[in-house]
Design an enzyme around this catalytic site. Structure first.
Site, mmCIF file in Angstrom:
data_model
loop_
_atom_site.group_PDB
_atom_site.id
_atom_site.type_symbol
_atom_site.label_atom_id
_atom_site.label_comp_id
_atom_site.label_asym_id
_atom_site.label_seq_id
_atom_site.Cartn_x
_atom_site.Cartn_y
_atom_site.Cartn_z
ATOM 1 N N SER A 261 0.748 -1.201 -0.501
ATOM 2 C CA SER A 261 -0.138 -0.488 0.052
ATOM 3 C C SER A 261 0.769 1.558 0.152
ATOM 4 C CB SER A 261 -0.941 0.045 1.358
ATOM 5 O OG SER A 261 -2.698 0.660 1.274
ATOM 6 N N ASP B 112 -6.137 -3.920 -1.531
ATOM 7 C CA ASP B 112 -5.312 -3.098 -0.865
ATOM 8 C C ASP B 112 -3.932 -4.773 -0.432
ATOM 9 O OD1 ASP B 112 -3.368 -2.471 1.330
ATOM 10 O OD2 ASP B 112 -4.859 -1.153 0.852
#
Length: 752
Positions: free
Chosen positions: A465, A598
């Site tokens: 991320s 994610d």
């Protein structure tokens, strides 16, 4: 009924008692005996109204001699005669030129003007009355350039301020008014037009070549200065299109400086759009750029986004950062710092911004400057350092200074990465949204202590991320000091509105930083991997975005090949910005990027997955007969985005409620349970760190986990500069507390 009758009579009496003696009223001329006529001039008659003991002024209708208008009813003969003579001098041009005047409401307006502005000419009155036919009367034309009044303004001035384009045309074309006349304050028709609300009037004025366009009033303001002060963006546009000059100095500098001083964003943007060089202009008095005059963060951004020099100095040597600190404008300070303002710039008397912040005992500003690199031991021209100033002011500042001084490494080595090094170094970066700033601050400390960019300290970089974005920044040689500013700017662009946020701003940011067409394999060193979650299958799988070819696994595939699953994009075809976007598609914050969510859902701390990848990569080299290329992994550095404080939870029980109170407990419990599940799945600390440390110890790898404890739970989409600066300061405190571990890490990283 009698009661209501008496009430009506009473109200009528009160109304008459308080009615204006100058209220215009239609009357019959026959109601006034000829014997009561005292004076007569043209159509105006003055009567002594004997029954009422008043003096009445009557205007006889030129078009109907039987009717008229009572203009006033006064009890004082002297007052009546004065007003009668004033009306006789001013009214004839109006009732002679226009039938519209012969209406009670119009006459009321006109007579009020005559009484309220006794020094005005009939041309001034005609402008305010606004009836075009009046401007064809010879008396009005003869007074068209009159300025014999208390303000010294001409009828043209009044027409411009009123914003009446039709009247302006009458004055210019029929009355031939002078365009460059100024009033008693040196203001031209352009100044008056700017104060009005009709930009078309200004446009009409601009069609006639006039020196008044750039003429300054007694306060030194040109019409353009005045428009900027008042925030009249459209007026600024029309003035500039009429060739108003931006380079005329005024009391506060040039018009762009005035726009900045009064925080008129639209006006500043209009000037810059017409003349981009204005962002570099220096005011004649202070030699300051428009940025020095910015009072708000928004106004500073207007200039910085257009490329103004953030470190430009005034005549005294001060930067905009010095000024913002002196004025206690923390928001401005943050914007300047995040756009590259030098925290150690020396200004007037050799003072740095930190000297000024210390002298003002502004703790938050001191922290902000220090976390952005301000040094506490820089002396000014008088030999004073920020430390010296802090020692005179407060214990809190002294503590801050102590930590700041101690964070400096006792050694700074200067060398480059040895390409023939036999061992590899791995850097792992956790996910955490804008808290990636904590990672950035840790990396800045490592770079500063080693004297070497992160890119040259590590052979492998893994990120999830926000950690993935930083891994790509390292790959592309971006300095961490630069990325710190980028993150502060990025949060304001990306986290707008409510969750889930629009993906567009994030994608534009990634394209801007990494290029729209850059491929993952365009830069080879160091090797980089980003985690993503493949969500187009059940169960979901961890995917690594790489800048190298993926190693061939030796283990049996977890699942049999499913022909309905799309093949994965190869690294040589994978766009960098898409990889970053996919790794950072945090659920509820952003929508998925195609089939990717994610990477933090499966590997918020990517350390073990990265080490596994390196092991498989080396095994693949051996199988391919390239065992000589294998390098043992010697150091693993894992950086976190800050640990949130642990807080008690009252209830995580979810059950079937039997009453409203139990329903509330069930809802609360479900919410807390859901948060707990997510936090456990994405927790980068705890057992995840324990497993990585144990794994490294078993195979004789040096393992470093750096993750500061934060004083508050910071959200992934936090936008408060103050909150984030405090997090960075807590990181600085952590670096100070862990200085021995940092020193050991740097020594190992730089060991041959």
């Amino acid at each position: 009924m009698q009661f209501f009758g008496r009430l009506v009579n009473t109200l009528s009496t009160v109304s008459n008692l308080f009615s204006s003696p100058f209220r215009v009223k239609e009357v019959s001329v026959a109601d006034y005996p000829v014997t009561d006529r005292v004076q007569e001039e043209g159509q105006l008659l003055l009567f002594q109204n004997r029954p009422n003991r008043t003096w009445d002024c009557v205007l006889v209708n030129p078009r109907n001699a039987q009717s008229g208008f009572r203009l006033f009813q006064l009890e004082s003969e002297a007052e009546a005669i004065v007003n009668f003579q004033q009306y006789c001098a001013q009214l004839p041009p109006f009732y002679e030129s226009s039938a519209h005047v012969l209406q009670a409401e119009v006459l009321q307006h006109l007579t009020d003007l005559i009484r309220n502005h006794p020094s005005w000419s009939v041309a001034h009155l005609a402008v305010e009355l606004g009836i075009r036919e009046c401007f064809h009367h010879s008396r009005v034309i003869s007074c068209a350039n009159s300025r014999e009044n208390e303000e010294g303004c001409t009828p043209l001035h009044l027409a411009c301020r009123k914003g009446d384009g039709e009247i302006l045309v009458e004055l210019v074309h029929y009355c031939h008014v002078q365009m460059d006349v100024t009033d008693n304050h040196g203001e031209t028709a352009f100044h008056y037009a700017v104060q009005g609300d009709n930009a078309q009037v200004l446009q009409l004025l601009g069609k006639n070549a006039s020196a008044g366009l750039n003429q300054a009033n007694q306060r030194g303001q040109t019409p353009l200065h005045l428009a900027c002060q008042l925030g009249k963006q459209e007026m600024v546009r029309v003035l500039l299109l009429s060739n108003a000059r931006c380079g005329v100095p005024g009391p506060g500098g040039y018009p762009i400086h005035t726009a900045m001083k009064f925080s008129q964003k639209g006006c500043a943007e209009m000037i810059i759009s017409m003349d981009s060089n204005q962002i570099h202009s220096k005011d004649p008095h202070y030699g300051a750029s428009p940025l020095h005059w910015a009072k708000t963060a928004e106004m500073a951004r207007v200039l910085l986004r257009r490329g103004c020099d953030v470190n430009s100095t005034s005549s005294a040597g001060n930067t905009a950062l010095h000024v913002a600190v002196m004025r206690n404008r923390l928001e401005c300070v943050m914007v300047l710092l995040t756009h590259g303002a030098r925290a150690d710039a020396r200004g007037e008397h050799g003072n740095t911004p930190l000297h000024l912040a210390m002298s003002k005992d502004n703790v938050e500003m001191v922290k902000a400057l220090i976390v952005f690199g301000a040094e506490v031991d820089t002396p000014n021209d008088f030999g004073e350092t920020p430390v010296t100033i802090a020692s005179k002011i407060s214990k809190q500042l002294q503590d801050i200074v102590h930590i700041s001084r101690a964070r400096k490494p006792a050694f700074i080595l200067s060398s480059m990465r040895d390409e023939k090094r036999a061992h590899d170094h791995l850097l792992c970066l956790d996910g955490g949204g804008v808290k990636g700033l904590v990672i950035i601050q840790l990396l800045i400390a490592i770079e500063k202590a080693s004297g070497i960019p992160t890119k040259d300290l590590f052979d492998w970089v893994a990120g999830t991320s926000t950690g993935g974005i930083l891994a790509l920044a390292i790959l592309h040689g971006k300095s961490m000091a630069y990325m710190r500013g980028v993150y502060f700017r990025m949060k304001d662009e990306v986290f707008r509105g409510s969750r889930p946020y629009e993906s567009g701003p994030l994608e534009e940011f990634l394209k801007r930083e990494f290029g729209e067409h850059t491929k993952m394999t365009d830069v080879k060193k160091p090797k980089v991997m980003l985690t993503g979650t493949l969500s187009d299958r059940q169960p979901a799988e961890l995917h690594l975005f790489r800048n190298y070819e993926a190693p061939q696994p030796t283990r049996e595939p977890r699942f049999s090949q499913n022909i309905n699953l799309k093949p994965l994009t190869q690294p040589s075809e994978q766009l960098v910005w898409r990889a970053a976007r996919s790794s950072g598609a945090a659920p509820t914050y952003f929508r998925p990027n195609g089939r990717f969510l994610d990477g933090g859902l499966l590997a918020n701390n990517p350390t073990l997955d990265a080490m596994t990848e390196i092991h498989e990569y080396n095994q693949d080299l051996v199988r391919k007969g390239r065992g000589d290329k294998v390098k043992k992994l010697a150091i693993v550095v894992s950086l976190g985005t800050g640990r949130s404080p642990q807080v008690p939870v009252t209830c995580v029980d979810v059950f079937r409620p039997s009453n409203p109170w139990e329903l509330a407990k069930t809802v609360f419990g479900a919410k807390e349970l859901g948060k707990m599940v997510v936090d456990c799945c994405t927790d980068p600390d705890g057992r995840a760190v324990d497993r990585a440390r144990a794994w490294c110890e078993m195979v004789d790898i040096q393992y470093f986990r750096l993750n500061p404890q934060l004083g508050a739970d910071i959200m992934l989409d936090e936008v408060s500069d103050l909150v984030l600066v405090n997090a960075l300061w807590e990181t600085e405190v952590y670096i100070y507390e862990q200085r021995e571990q940092f020193q050991k890490l740097i020594q190992l990283l730089l060991a041959p």
